[in-house]
Design a protein around this motif. Structure first.
Motif, PDB file in Angstrom:
ATOM      1  N   ILE A 106       2.474   3.882  -3.919  1.00 30.28           N
ATOM      2  CA  ILE A 106       0.877   3.581  -4.102  1.00 30.28           C
ATOM      3  C   ILE A 106       0.768   2.114  -3.968  1.00 30.28           C
ATOM      4  CG2 ILE A 106      -1.231   3.689  -5.157  1.00 30.28           C
ATOM      5  CD1 ILE A 106       0.157   5.965  -6.861  1.00 30.28           C
ATOM      6  N   TYR A 107      -0.069   1.782  -2.974  1.00 30.61           N
ATOM      7  CA  TYR A 107      -0.388   0.267  -2.761  1.00 30.61           C
ATOM      8  C   TYR A 107      -2.014   0.135  -3.123  1.00 30.61           C
ATOM      9  CZ  TYR A 107       3.830   0.181  -0.123  1.00 30.61           C
ATOM     10  OH  TYR A 107       5.076   0.189   0.587  1.00 30.61           O
ATOM     11  N   ALA A 149       6.551  -2.614  -9.636  1.00 29.59           N
ATOM     12  CA  ALA A 149       5.662  -1.433  -9.884  1.00 29.59           C
ATOM     13  C   ALA A 149       5.981  -0.711 -10.748  1.00 29.59           C
ATOM     14  CB  ALA A 149       5.531  -0.439  -8.304  1.00 29.59           C
ATOM     15  N   VAL A 150       5.214   0.333 -11.238  1.00 29.26           N
ATOM     16  CA  VAL A 150       5.673   1.359 -12.100  1.00 29.26           C
ATOM     17  C   VAL A 150       6.647   2.431 -11.363  1.00 29.26           C
ATOM     18  CG1 VAL A 150       3.640   1.128 -13.586  1.00 29.26           C
ATOM     19  CG2 VAL A 150       3.685   2.994 -11.701  1.00 29.26           C
ATOM     20  N   THR A 151       7.511   3.040 -12.070  1.00 30.91           N
ATOM     21  CA  THR A 151       8.301   3.823 -11.261  1.00 30.91           C
ATOM     22  C   THR A 151       7.845   5.312 -11.661  1.00 30.91           C
ATOM     23  OG1 THR A 151      10.328   2.701 -12.027  1.00 30.91           O
ATOM     24  CG2 THR A 151      10.860   4.867 -11.332  1.00 30.91           C
ATOM     25  N   LEU A 160      -6.910   1.962  -2.259  1.00 25.62           N
ATOM     26  CA  LEU A 160      -5.550   2.532  -2.530  1.00 25.62           C
ATOM     27  C   LEU A 160      -5.200   3.238  -1.354  1.00 25.62           C
ATOM     28  CD1 LEU A 160      -5.972   4.295  -6.026  1.00 25.62           C
ATOM     29  CD2 LEU A 160      -5.044   1.945  -5.526  1.00 25.62           C
ATOM     30  N   LEU A 161      -3.801   2.994  -0.954  1.00 16.71           N
ATOM     31  CA  LEU A 161      -3.127   3.536   0.016  1.00 16.71           C
ATOM     32  C   LEU A 161      -1.808   4.164  -0.423  1.00 16.71           C
ATOM     33  CD1 LEU A 161      -2.298   1.802   3.427  1.00 16.71           C
ATOM     34  CD2 LEU A 161      -0.737   3.361   2.350  1.00 16.71           C
ATOM     35  N   ARG A 190      -4.122  -8.550   0.691  1.00 16.76           N
ATOM     36  CA  ARG A 190      -2.784  -7.638   0.848  1.00 16.76           C
ATOM     37  C   ARG A 190      -2.625  -6.332   0.281  1.00 16.76           C
ATOM     38  NH1 ARG A 190       0.971  -9.058  -3.703  1.00 16.76           N
ATOM     39  NH2 ARG A 190       2.746  -8.597  -2.130  1.00 16.76           N
ATOM     40  N   LEU A 191      -1.810  -5.753   0.602  1.00 16.28           N
ATOM     41  CA  LEU A 191      -1.387  -4.545  -0.249  1.00 16.28           C
ATOM     42  C   LEU A 191      -0.242  -4.814  -1.162  1.00 16.28           C
ATOM     43  CD1 LEU A 191      -1.463  -1.773   2.813  1.00 16.28           C
ATOM     44  CD2 LEU A 191      -2.913  -1.879   0.805  1.00 16.28           C
ATOM     45  N   ARG A 192      -0.578  -4.691  -2.367  1.00 16.53           N
ATOM     46  CA  ARG A 192       0.397  -4.661  -3.678  1.00 16.53           C
ATOM     47  C   ARG A 192       0.710  -3.362  -3.936  1.00 16.53           C
ATOM     48  NH1 ARG A 192       4.269  -5.175  -6.940  1.00 16.53           N
ATOM     49  NH2 ARG A 192       4.102  -6.928  -8.464  1.00 16.53           N
ATOM     50  N   ILE A 193       2.177  -3.212  -3.818  1.00 16.84           N
ATOM     51  CA  ILE A 193       2.657  -1.922  -4.176  1.00 16.84           C
ATOM     52  C   ILE A 193       2.791  -1.982  -5.689  1.00 16.84           C
ATOM     53  CG2 ILE A 193       5.152  -2.681  -4.496  1.00 16.84           C
ATOM     54  CD1 ILE A 193       5.841   0.018  -3.140  1.00 16.84           C
TER      55      ILE A 193
END
Length: 232
Positions: free
Chosen positions: A165-166, A156-158, A227-228, A143-146
């Motif tokens: 970024i995923y 996610a980090v801000t 990374l996406l 999966r793509l984890r943000i």
């Protein structure tokens, strides 16, 4: 539209203690065709020898994200932060009005392999800041984890930029699709392995730049880590 940039087309500099590949113009590598992609300004793939690193130096008005692949990175900065990050950790440093930091391979024996990413902020002159979080392998498997987002959603980090970024891990039948809002574009960087992006095969170090598409489809992975970037 989908444009591919192969790993070997990147800029390259080997300083002995540092072996670095540049996806965009950086330091002595200048390519007017690859200055940035939307707000994405830098992706440097660095391999740093044991005990070596970057002494204290300054940045300003840049969102800097570090993604460790192997080894451990020792970080110190002028905001008083000091930590060691490893694989699974995502570090965000907002340079803002100015910050100094140092980055060293924390090991005296093992090499360090990381990606350092710079993203242009939405506003300049903001106060500097720092954040780090860990994202385990199970969170990214199939999966793509943000891992970074303007609103810090889902843990996610801000980052203070119009970018998300995923990170994902794909093998065999695992598949993920990320829908893009109208006017958005995507940058896919294959960290390692092999992966199909909208029907085109990438291998380690390759990148895909996508615009005017409704979605990004990742499939047919072979030990792939990716990374996406969802970008303005």
């Amino acid at each position: 539209m989908l444009e591919i940039r192969r790993s070997a087309e990147r800029g390259h500099a080997n300083h002995g203690w540092l072996d670095s590949y540049h996806s965009f113009s950086f330091a002595d590598y200048h390519d007017p065709k690859h200055m940035h992609f939307g707000p994405l300004r830098v992706i440097n793939e660095d391999r740093i020898e044991a005990g070596q690193g970057f002494g204290a130096h300054g940045h300003r008005d840049m969102e800097i994200v570090t993604y460790v692949l192997e080894g451990a990175l020792a970080h110190r900065d002028s905001m008083g932060n000091g930590s060691t990050i490893g694989p699974g950790d995502v570090q965000r440093m907002s340079a803002g009005t100015g910050v100094r930091h140092s980055e060293f391979n924390a090991s005296k024996e093992a090499p360090l392999h990381l990606l350092q990413i710079w993203i242009l902020p939405q506003r300049i002159g903001e106060p500097p800041g720092y954040e780090e979080k860990r994202f385990g392998e199970a969170e990214k498997r199939g999966r793509l984890r943000i891992v970074a987002a303007p609103d810090g959603r889902e843990g996610a980090v801000t980052i203070h930029a119009d970018a998300s970024i995923y990170a994902g891990l794909f093998d065999g039948p695992e598949r993920a699709v990320l829908a893009l809002a109208p006017g958005r574009q995507a940058y896919v960087h294959l960290v390692r392995g092999r992966l199909s992006v909208n029907g085109t095969i990438l291998t380690a170090g390759d990148a895909a730049m996508l615009s005017a598409v409704e979605a990004v489809t990742l499939e047919q992975g072979e030990n792939a880590e990716v990374l996406l970037f969802d970008l303005a």
